[in-house]
Design an enzyme around this catalytic site. Structure first.
Site, mmCIF file in Angstrom:
data_model
loop_
_atom_site.group_PDB
_atom_site.id
_atom_site.type_symbol
_atom_site.label_atom_id
_atom_site.label_comp_id
_atom_site.label_asym_id
_atom_site.label_seq_id
_atom_site.Cartn_x
_atom_site.Cartn_y
_atom_site.Cartn_z
ATOM 1 N N VAL A 198 0.806 -1.321 -0.055
ATOM 2 C CA VAL A 198 0.027 0.156 0.205
ATOM 3 C C VAL A 198 0.822 1.172 -0.016
ATOM 4 O O VAL A 198 0.356 2.292 -0.065
ATOM 5 C CB VAL A 198 -0.955 -0.029 1.142
ATOM 6 C CG1 VAL A 198 -2.088 -1.154 1.141
ATOM 7 C CG2 VAL A 198 -0.389 -0.100 2.508
ATOM 8 N N LYS B 197 0.879 8.964 13.329
ATOM 9 C CA LYS B 197 -0.568 8.632 13.911
ATOM 10 C C LYS B 197 -1.548 10.153 13.878
ATOM 11 O O LYS B 197 -2.557 10.127 13.803
ATOM 12 C CB LYS B 197 -0.515 7.861 14.776
ATOM 13 C CG LYS B 197 -0.131 6.424 14.818
ATOM 14 C CD LYS B 197 -1.034 5.806 13.688
ATOM 15 C CE LYS B 197 -0.663 4.367 13.553
ATOM 16 N NZ LYS B 197 -1.557 3.634 12.351
ATOM 17 N N TYR C 291 6.365 7.320 14.870
ATOM 18 C CA TYR C 291 5.098 6.554 15.096
ATOM 19 C C TYR C 291 4.142 7.529 15.577
ATOM 20 O O TYR C 291 3.022 8.006 14.805
ATOM 21 C CB TYR C 291 5.149 5.457 15.983
ATOM 22 C CG TYR C 291 3.860 4.476 16.101
ATOM 23 C CD1 TYR C 291 3.625 3.587 15.164
ATOM 24 C CD2 TYR C 291 3.186 4.855 17.109
ATOM 25 C CE1 TYR C 291 2.425 2.833 15.256
ATOM 26 C CE2 TYR C 291 1.774 4.054 17.207
ATOM 27 C CZ TYR C 291 1.521 3.160 16.185
ATOM 28 O OH TYR C 291 0.366 2.489 16.402
ATOM 29 N N ASN D 287 -5.551 0.006 8.068
ATOM 30 C CA ASN D 287 -4.985 -0.618 9.037
ATOM 31 C C ASN D 287 -3.635 -0.918 8.931
ATOM 32 O O ASN D 287 -2.865 -1.116 10.045
ATOM 33 C CB ASN D 287 -5.635 -1.813 9.382
ATOM 34 C CG ASN D 287 -5.193 -2.861 10.495
ATOM 35 O OD1 ASN D 287 -5.135 -2.290 11.558
ATOM 36 N ND2 ASN D 287 -4.559 -3.946 10.057
ATOM 37 N N SER E 26 -3.793 5.977 16.889
ATOM 38 C CA SER E 26 -3.184 5.425 17.812
ATOM 39 C C SER E 26 -3.692 6.315 19.060
ATOM 40 O O SER E 26 -3.472 7.433 18.666
ATOM 41 C CB SER E 26 -1.919 4.997 17.840
ATOM 42 O OG SER E 26 -1.156 4.759 19.270
#
Length: 202
Positions: free
Chosen positions: A75, A170, A166, A101, A153
């Site tokens: 993706v 997010k 991360y 996801n 998240s």
């Protein structure tokens, strides 16, 4: 089980061969939805597809009709995203749910991260959701609406030490969700994010 009204709905789930994606795919299949999952590793994807179909069949009964398919896709690649949506819509005639996801990454300090890692993760976590959302909008519009769910998240909302990559990405997913939800509401397309904490997955 309660009837959640998901029977025959078409669901596309990225990162569907492991963890939350796999559990989500199984849950939709148990509700009678037509499920498409994708993952980068074809062998792992095929095993997940076989296992989920077997588990759902054992629960619902051997004669239950289970419509479930996996397509290998990266993706982070725009062409793969286009091919994935084309395969899903050709197989099942449209898309009602998109669940973005895909996207795992190791926690690392800002000082140790190089630019290539930032860009790779940006394409995995943010641009994959952007690309796939854009691609499914016309199909959802034709069906009178739909639902896009982005897996964000709690780290995108709160500081988490040693996790700048991360957490930052997010946060971008969460804000993209808010903005696209406002924009697409007029088309009866709901856009929401889930923001889980740490999850123990196999």
């Amino acid at each position: 089980m309660f009837d959640l009204g998901l029977k025959n709905k078409v669901v596309l789930i990225t990162g569907g061969s492991d963890g939350l994606g796999r559990a989500t795919a199984k849950r939709f299949a148990l509700e009678g939805a037509k499920v498409v999952i994708c993952a980068r590793r074809g062998d792992h994807l095929l095993q997940a597809e076989d296992d989920i179909i077997k588990e759902v069949s054992e629960y619902l009964g051997q004669h239950s009709k289970i419509e479930f398919v996996g397509y290998p896709a990266d993706v982070t690649d725009a062409e793969d995203c286009l091919k994935l949506v084309s395969n899903a819509t050709s197989k099942f005639g449209g898309i009602d749910f998109l669940i973005n996801n895909a996207g795992a990454s190791a926690a690392e300090s800002l000082e140790k991260l190089d630019e290539a890692e930032w860009l790779a993760d940006f394409h995995l976590k943010v641009m994959s959701a952007v690309r796939l959302s854009k691609l499914v909008i016309p199909f959802m519009r034709k069906r009178g609406g739909g639902c896009i769910i982005n897996n964000s998240s709690i780290a995108g909302l709160r500081y988490r030490q040693g996790d700048s990559l991360y957490s930052s990405l997010k946060a971008a997913v969460t804000h993209f969700t808010k903005m696209s939800g406002v924009e697409l509401g007029k088309d009866n397309i709901r856009v929401n994010a889930i923001s889980p904490g740490a999850v123990a997955t196999p």
